[in-house]
Every structure is written in C-alpha cells, then in structure tokens.
Design an enzyme around this catalytic site. Structure first.
Site, PDB file in Angstrom:
ATOM      1  N   THR A  13       0.822  -1.207   0.000  1.00  0.00           N
ATOM      2  CA  THR A  13       0.000   0.000   0.000  1.00  0.00           C
ATOM      3  C   THR A  13       0.856   1.257   0.000  1.00  0.00           C
ATOM      4  O   THR A  13       2.056   1.214   0.272  1.00  0.00           O
ATOM      5  CB  THR A  13      -0.925   0.062   1.233  1.00  0.00           C
ATOM      6  N   CYS A  14       0.197   2.380  -0.266  1.00  0.00           N
ATOM      7  CA  CYS A  14       0.859   3.688  -0.228  1.00  0.00           C
ATOM      8  C   CYS A  14       1.005   4.200   1.191  1.00  0.00           C
ATOM      9  O   CYS A  14       1.332   5.369   1.394  1.00  0.00           O
ATOM     10  CB  CYS A  14       0.053   4.694  -1.048  1.00  0.00           C
ATOM     11  N   ASP A  15       0.714   3.375   2.183  1.00  0.00           N
ATOM     12  CA  ASP A  15       0.826   3.794   3.579  1.00  0.00           C
ATOM     13  C   ASP A  15       2.231   3.449   4.068  1.00  0.00           C
ATOM     14  O   ASP A  15       2.662   2.305   4.009  1.00  0.00           O
ATOM     15  CB  ASP A  15      -0.224   3.060   4.413  1.00  0.00           C
TER      16      ASP A  15
END
Lengths: 377, 377
Positions: free
Chosen positions: A324-326
């Site tokens: 994810t982009c997290d």
C-alpha cells in the site's frame, strides 16, 4: 507450516496471490494434541483467530467448545453446527442488546470484568453463568495484553459475590496470560491469583467451580517454543499447588496454537529496490502487508517464517514492506529479514504459521486492495 | 466537523452504530478552497483517503483529477465518471500486470522510485509518462512517512534519464512531505531538492516539466493548523525561489485535507469501568476502535476531536478503548482523553474529522465486528 496438501493445492489450483491456505489436518492434529495434553480441560476454540466456516465445522465435529467475541461470531459457530451451550461469550465489552440476543440464542456463559458489565448480564441474561476476568501482567508474551481486560482480584471477588445476589451463577475466574506466551510459569502466577479469589469468595459463602485458563499458547514462528506437554504439566502442578484437593473445572481458549501453524500465505514479490546507488539494504515489497493480512507485524511483534524457492542460496538482510501507499505498511525494518540475494520480482514467497490473526484483520479494501482470501483444504 | 446536515441525518435516519457520515458540502468546499488557493496547480484527489463512490462522483463533477494507489482504485474512479487521463497511478509498488491493465484502461501517468519499477512501466505501458518520487524527511508531520517511498535525488536523475532512453516521457519529480504536515516549510525543502534534479537532468539534455507536490495537507483535528493560504504562499514562493522563471507545472494530491473534516463517526459507549476499587482512571469502551475504523490511532498518532452531549459538564481524563478482544485495540491511554464524568453506557459519542483514512481501513470482520458503514449525504 507448509504441508504436502498445501503445496499441491497451490500448484494445482494456482489461486490469485496473495492468499491464505489452511490445512484442516493440521488443525485437527493441534486440537487433538490439546485434548491429549489436558484431558480434563475443555477446549474453547477462540473463534477470532480464524473464523473460516470450514475450520469451525471441523472443530464442532471434533467436539470442541467455542469462545466467541461477538454476536456475529456466536451466529457463525451456531451456523457451523454447534449447540449454544458449547459457546461462551468471552468478550468483557458487550452491548446489552447483544447479551440479550446471545441469551435468546441459548448462550449461558458470559465473561465480565466490571460491575457495570455484570449488571448488563443480570438484566439481559437472567440466571446465566458468569466468570470474572482478572488482570495479569502479560510478562513473557510476544503480543502482550495491556491492562485492557480484567480487574484486580479484590474487585473480582466483589463482582462474583454481587453476581450471586443478582441471581446469576458465579462460576469462577478467567484470565489471559498474553498471546504467544512462551513461559508456562505465567499460568502458575495467574492460577495463584485465581485461587486467592476462590478463597475470598468462599469466605462469603460462595463456592466457585471454574477457572478459564485463557489462550496464549504459542504457534511455532521461530526457534524453540516449550512443548505443549510442558504447558500442561505446569498447569496441572499449579492447579494442585494452589487449589489443593479442590481442583476446579478448567477451560482453555487456544486460537493461535490451533490454527496458526495450519496456514500458509502465498505471496509474490512486487518490487525489489534500493533507495540510492550506494544503499546497502534492499527493500523487498510483497503483495501482502499490514493492511491485507499481516496486522500482527505491528512493531514487528510477530516474525513469520518466510520461505522462498532459493533459500539454499546466499541471503542478505532486507527490509520487507507491503504493497500500500501507507508508509506504516512496513513489515520488518528495525530487524531486517534475511532473504536470498537472487530473489526476483514475481517470485513466490511463502509466509508460514499464518493461519491465525491474519485474514480476519484484513482491511475491507484499503488502497483498493482486496481482503486476504482464505482457502481451507 | 459536525454539520446541521449530518446532525439531521443521524437524528432522522438513526443508522446502526457505529457509522461514518460524510457531508458532500464540506468535501466540495474543501476542494474549491484548494482550487482557489493554488489556481495554477492541478488537484489529484488521493482516492485511498475515502473511496466512497459518491465522494468520487462529486469530485469528478467538480473537475478534479485523481491519484490512484491500485488498479481497483483506478476502476472505481472510472466508474465514477472520470476519464482515464485524469488519473495518475501514484503507487511506486505495482505488479507489472496491473501497470499493463491500467495502461489498457487509458492511464498515462505512473510514479516510480526505482529502476526496476521503471523497467516494468517501459514494458507494460510503452510511451507513458513517469514521475520519479524522491525521499523527503517527513519532519513536522503527525503521521510521518518512513523511507518506504522515494529514492535519493541522484538516483532520481538517473531514473529519469533512463526513462527517456526507454521511450517513456520523463515528466518530473514527485514527493510527499508527510501526512498531516503542519509545517509549510516542508514543501520549500522538498522543492529545493526537486529543482536540483531538474538542473541535473537538464544538463543531460532532458527538460522536466512537472512537480507533484504530494499530499500531507492537514485536517483540523485539534488546535490551530496553518491556513491553506499559508501553504499556498509558501509553495508559490518556493517555486519561484528554486525554479526562477521556469516554473514547472504542479500537481497536489490532497486526501485528508479534502474529506477528513467532512466526516463524523457516530459511536456509542459500550462500557465504562475501573480496574480496581481505588482506580482513579475510568476506561471508556466504544463500539469503534482500531480494527473497525480508527486505525490511525496507532501509537495515538491521530487524536480525533470527540464530542458528547455533556461536554459542558466536568470532565476527567479517561482511557478510551475499542470493542474487540484485542488488547492492542486501545485508542488513547498514554495521553488519556478528557470526557464528561456524567458520560454513561449507551450514550452517543461523536468522533469528528473522521472522513479520511477510517472506513477503508476497517477490518473485514475481526472479532466478528462488521466494517464501518459509510453514509455519504
């Protein structure tokens, strides 16, 4: 652990990556190991560890009882064929309407750790049985419990006395020594506290008859963990030491120790990169991370065994991260993980001992990524 | 923040608790505020913050572009009516088959931060545009980004030179200064780095034309945050300072700053208890926690404004925890949260500024608890 059945399933069915495959033969073997090691102790499977319907059905067939955390979990266990008297509602935080609904479904055992919760049970489940959960320190556990659950033993005694006054059945004490607990002595300390509550309540004319020993029994992530027989011996000795010749009925609530080792996650390398030309550490990005199944890598608490087809080759410590982009979606960074230097984008990566506390933690679709799919074979 | 529309919806519809209600009027207002503050900068809404279809449809109607983290997010934006050229695939970790699928859908802008990812884009999306993400330090951010994303500026220059050699369009640089960033100067530092890459690449004969300024613009959780005009002024000044009279095109990717303040979670007190007779701190258990919507309370990073009907009454610091049997499901303990002493079980609790990074983080059903439901009004 990888089994021939899981390997064959992955090779023949080739499900989309990532996915979790759970081998029911391992589940059965682990359940029966508990029955053998502690034949006088009822097993209440902790549904939250893995609520897959096929897992629940197998355990119903094997005669297990169940520890449910919520009304939907109770319904899932009933749907798997269990009778309501095999279910205890073990969460100490329940809406009164959920207690009433569970009672209407036939559930008769409720955990509490406060007067307010007890009052709810008295109103919504009149005449039901209660256990009061006491605080333990969680020392020795890899995923320790905070002081979120349980009350101190003095308050527990008062709660159980009040339970009887409210028309409930004061069954006894529950505790939880902390998840992935690697020190069997933790049960000795907790049983000593439980026995003191039994004595205190007995002085008020109430004979308790049940100790819920909780879960916390470990899965085999890395290194040696004590054998199940060692836990059983410690528990039996502690029961004799602290309860003398009035041994109470006992219940255990394993979840991780029954399904953890039964599951393997099949994952894929999405990217391998460095942050600069001179960077000595490679970043290995998988298609699974903290938000689609590996929530227990928070603070790198659970270190899963990770296997690749090139494990015989030279390995180098790598940072492992999710898709994810997290930026919190990093699995192992403070303690980098050794992976083969020849590992490549697209390669299969197997995450073992992943049958517990993985798929049900998946987000509904954070970053648009679908939840971890479970195949029970 | 609570709005009359949300209050009316909660009072009239009375949805099951917990739930998230998002007010589209606030979303629109915040989007237009960005357009006004930075009229020369394209807004690419960060879909991951809140992918609710009604939110996406509104932003399509308002003319927004979109930053997508995955192929399913791209499909969701297309389904909301956007054309593919309004979408950039901003995740630097993509499976090659997902790049190919996005390209087939018409997406023409991809973010990379490594040679390996660039090579995938060149193979799967021939001729597409790329931006290369550079590492920033994240200082000043409440939810800082680790070094998971981005590469150092020297490597970025090499990647962009190689992009052109591979037949791709080397558009420029992307960065992210850290989520809930409260220091506008963070953009100045990052733009200085971006400009150095522009110069370095220009010396190799390639003129870059785009800087993606990322997200990080804050929501109004607590206290004063800099005004949007202050961010805009800092960014404009930094662009002039570092790029002189060759100002590049710019893109911003707000997510939290557009939807965060637009959402309110309606929650309910499940239990209030103490751990011992002499315990000075009350534990307040809500029906929402880290695993059904409030993931960003990990390490107490995001401190939501919490409102009750008794906020005028005397308050006392409380521990606030979620409803699961997971002891990590505690929201505020190290910094207890002041709540009214008269707060009672069953009372409504409103969690404000909850429109971003809540519902999509919900687990599929950990502990049997259903995911946070979203109502967009």
């Amino acid at each position: 652990m990888m089994t021939d059945r899981i390997r064959t399933f992955l090779d023949e069915v080739r499900p989309d990556s990532p996915c979790l495959v759970v081998d029911l033969e391992t589940v059965q073997e682990r359940y029966l190991a508990f029955r053998r090691a502690l034949p006088d102790t009822a097993v209440h499977y902790a549904v939250k560890a893995n609520p897959a319907p096929d897992v629940l059905r197998l355990l119903v067939q094997l005669g297990s009882a169940f520890d449910a955390a919520s009304l939907p979990e109770i319904r899932a266990v009933l749907a798997a064929g269990a009778s309501a008297e095999r279910i205890s509602y073990g969460n100490t935080i329940k809406k009164e309407r959920d207690i009433a609904a569970a009672h209407a479904l036939g559930v008769r055992m409720f955990a509490v750790d406060s007067f307010a919760e007890l009052d709810k049970v008295a109103r919504a489940a009149p005449g039901a049985g209660v256990v009061c959960r006491i605080l333990t320190d969680g020392a020795g556990a890899d995923w320790p419990l905070s002081c979120k659950f349980g009350c101190d033993p003095d308050m527990a005694a008062e709660i159980l006395v009040r339970a009887k006054a409210l028309g409930l059945v004061a069954h006894g004490i529950a505790f939880h020594v902390g998840s992935q607990q690697q020190e069997p002595d933790a049960w000795d300390r907790a049983l000593s506290m439980a026995a003191s509550v039994f004595r205190s309540v007995a002085e008020r004319g109430i004979q308790l008859n049940l100790v819920n020993l909780g879960g916390g029994f470990p899965a085999h992530y890395h290194g040696n963990i004590p054998n199940l027989t060692e836990y059983a011996r410690t528990i039996k000795e502690a029961l004799h030491r602290h309860f003398g010749n009035r041994i109470p009925e006992t219940v255990i609530e394993p979840g991780r120790a029954i399904v953890g080792d039964a599951g393997v996650i099949r994952s894929e390398v999405v990217l391998i990169s460095r942050k600069s030309a001179g960077d000595s550490v490679r970043w290995v990005f998988l298609d699974i991370g903290r938000f689609n199944g590996l929530a227990e890598t928070e603070n790198e608490a659970i270190r899963y065994p990770i296997r690749t087809a090139s494990d015989h080759a030279r390995r180098e410590p790598c940072v492992i991260a999710g898709p994810t982009c997290d930026s919190a979606d990093v699995l192992y960074q403070h303690q980098p993980y050794p992976l083969p230097v020849c590992l490549d984008i697209g390669d299969e990566v197997l995450i073992e001992c992943a049958g517990a506390y993985t798929a049900p933690y998946s987000s509904v679709g954070f970053n648009g990524i679908r939840p971890l799919q479970t195949y029970v074979i």
